[in-house]
Design an enzyme around this catalytic site. Structure first.
Site, PDB file in Angstrom:
ATOM      1  N   CYS A 112      -1.426 -25.547   7.723  1.00  0.00           N
ATOM      2  CA  CYS A 112      -2.649 -25.292   8.503  1.00  0.00           C
ATOM      3  C   CYS A 112      -3.714 -26.292   8.074  1.00  0.00           C
ATOM      4  O   CYS A 112      -3.852 -26.566   6.882  1.00  0.00           O
ATOM      5  CB  CYS A 112      -3.133 -23.873   8.231  1.00  0.00           C
ATOM      6  SG  CYS A 112      -4.653 -23.441   9.110  1.00  0.00           S
ATOM      7  N   HIS A 154       0.479 -18.996  15.676  1.00  0.00           N
ATOM      8  CA  HIS A 154      -0.385 -19.453  14.586  1.00  0.00           C
ATOM      9  C   HIS A 154      -1.814 -19.673  15.087  1.00  0.00           C
ATOM     10  O   HIS A 154      -2.778 -19.219  14.455  1.00  0.00           O
ATOM     11  CB  HIS A 154       0.190 -20.755  13.998  1.00  0.00           C
ATOM     12  CG  HIS A 154      -0.642 -21.372  12.918  1.00  0.00           C
ATOM     13  ND1 HIS A 154      -0.227 -21.458  11.607  1.00  0.00           N
ATOM     14  CD2 HIS A 154      -1.878 -21.940  12.947  1.00  0.00           C
ATOM     15  CE1 HIS A 154      -1.167 -22.050  10.882  1.00  0.00           C
ATOM     16  NE2 HIS A 154      -2.188 -22.353  11.673  1.00  0.00           N
ATOM     17  N   GLU A 155      -1.946 -20.362  16.229  1.00  0.00           N
ATOM     18  CA  GLU A 155      -3.294 -20.672  16.733  1.00  0.00           C
ATOM     19  C   GLU A 155      -4.008 -19.413  17.202  1.00  0.00           C
ATOM     20  O   GLU A 155      -5.213 -19.247  16.955  1.00  0.00           O
ATOM     21  CB  GLU A 155      -3.222 -21.703  17.859  1.00  0.00           C
ATOM     22  CG  GLU A 155      -2.666 -23.064  17.432  1.00  0.00           C
ATOM     23  CD  GLU A 155      -3.326 -23.641  16.197  1.00  0.00           C
ATOM     24  OE1 GLU A 155      -4.535 -23.423  15.986  1.00  0.00           O
ATOM     25  OE2 GLU A 155      -2.617 -24.303  15.403  1.00  0.00           O
ATOM     26  N   HIS A 158      -5.704 -17.436  14.462  1.00  0.00           N
ATOM     27  CA  HIS A 158      -7.023 -17.913  14.027  1.00  0.00           C
ATOM     28  C   HIS A 158      -8.140 -17.193  14.769  1.00  0.00           C
ATOM     29  O   HIS A 158      -9.227 -16.985  14.222  1.00  0.00           O
ATOM     30  CB  HIS A 158      -7.161 -19.416  14.286  1.00  0.00           C
ATOM     31  CG  HIS A 158      -6.558 -20.273  13.212  1.00  0.00           C
ATOM     32  ND1 HIS A 158      -7.006 -20.267  11.912  1.00  0.00           N
ATOM     33  CD2 HIS A 158      -5.554 -21.185  13.253  1.00  0.00           C
ATOM     34  CE1 HIS A 158      -6.299 -21.144  11.189  1.00  0.00           C
ATOM     35  NE2 HIS A 158      -5.402 -21.711  11.982  1.00  0.00           N
TER      36      HIS A 158
HETATM   37 ZN    ZN Z   1      -4.096 -23.136  11.311  1.00  0.00          ZN
END
Ligand code: ZN
Length: 201
Positions: A112, A154-155, A158
């Site tokens: 990341c 993953h995005e 966030h």
């Molecule tokens: Zn990330």
């Protein structure tokens, strides 16, 4: 071109929930500029994606793109995609031709831009449905699989203040990037390349 500083783990903004973007806001010069900045910042850092909170803007926007990526050379390509207000849900227990993944998940060795010099194995859904708006406000309803599904998960994490570190199941999988290259790359790349062949993206 505007490359913005990327917030690093420990910054409280990375731990907040980002809010939805209205259609009016999305059309505004400020938000369109933010999207351009995210693209520039992602490309400058060789990221596969970046989310608005990573540059300190608590809006549900992420950009994703994979070409020949030196950080993730095994990832299938993803054309530049602007993802606004995404809703993501797992599908069909990760079925693929000739089998099924246990629990519908696979282990992805993630890194990341907000977590310097660290990678670790994270369970991700093999197959997800993603609904989102693009930067022009058009609605998309699409299925992503394999490593591409992992990148979307993953995005989207966030946007809820979640980092991949939170999802690492076995902390013994954590590795610096140098030690990934030295000790783990060959085994991981051969395993994940077989996975990509089986499930596609
Ligand atoms: Zn990330």
């Amino acid at each position: 071109m505007t490359v913005r500083p990327i917030l690093q783990v420990g910054d409280p903004l990375l731990r907040q929930r980002s809010r939805e973007v209205s259609r009016e806001e999305l059309a505004s010069a400020q938000v369109q500029q933010l999207i351009d900045d995210l693209i520039d910042t992602m490309r400058d850092a060789n990221g596969a994606g970046i989310a608005a909170p990573q540059v300190g803007e608590l809006l549900r926007i992420t950009t994703i793109e994979v070409n020949d990526n030196p950080r993730y050379p095994y990832k299938p390509r993803i054309p530049l995609t602007i993802v606004v207000n995404p809703v993501i849900e797992p599908l069909d227990a990760g079925q693929f031709e000739g089998g099924q993944f246990e629990g519908g998940q696979f282990d992805n060795l993630e890194g990341c831009l907000s977590v310097p010099n660290m990678r670790g194995l994270v369970p991700r859904w093999v197959s997800v449905r993603v609904r989102y708006l693009d930067r022009d406000g058009n609605e998309h309803d699409t299925v992503k699989r394999g490593l591409t599904a992992g990148t979307f998960q993953h995005e989207c994490d966030h946007l809820d203040g979640v980092l991949f570190l939170d999802r690492v199941r076995d902390t013994r999988s954590l590795t610096t990037w140098d030690n990934y290259e030295r000790f783990h790359r060959d085994a991981f790349v051969s395993e994940i390349s077989e996975f990509v062949r089986r499930v596609g993206s």
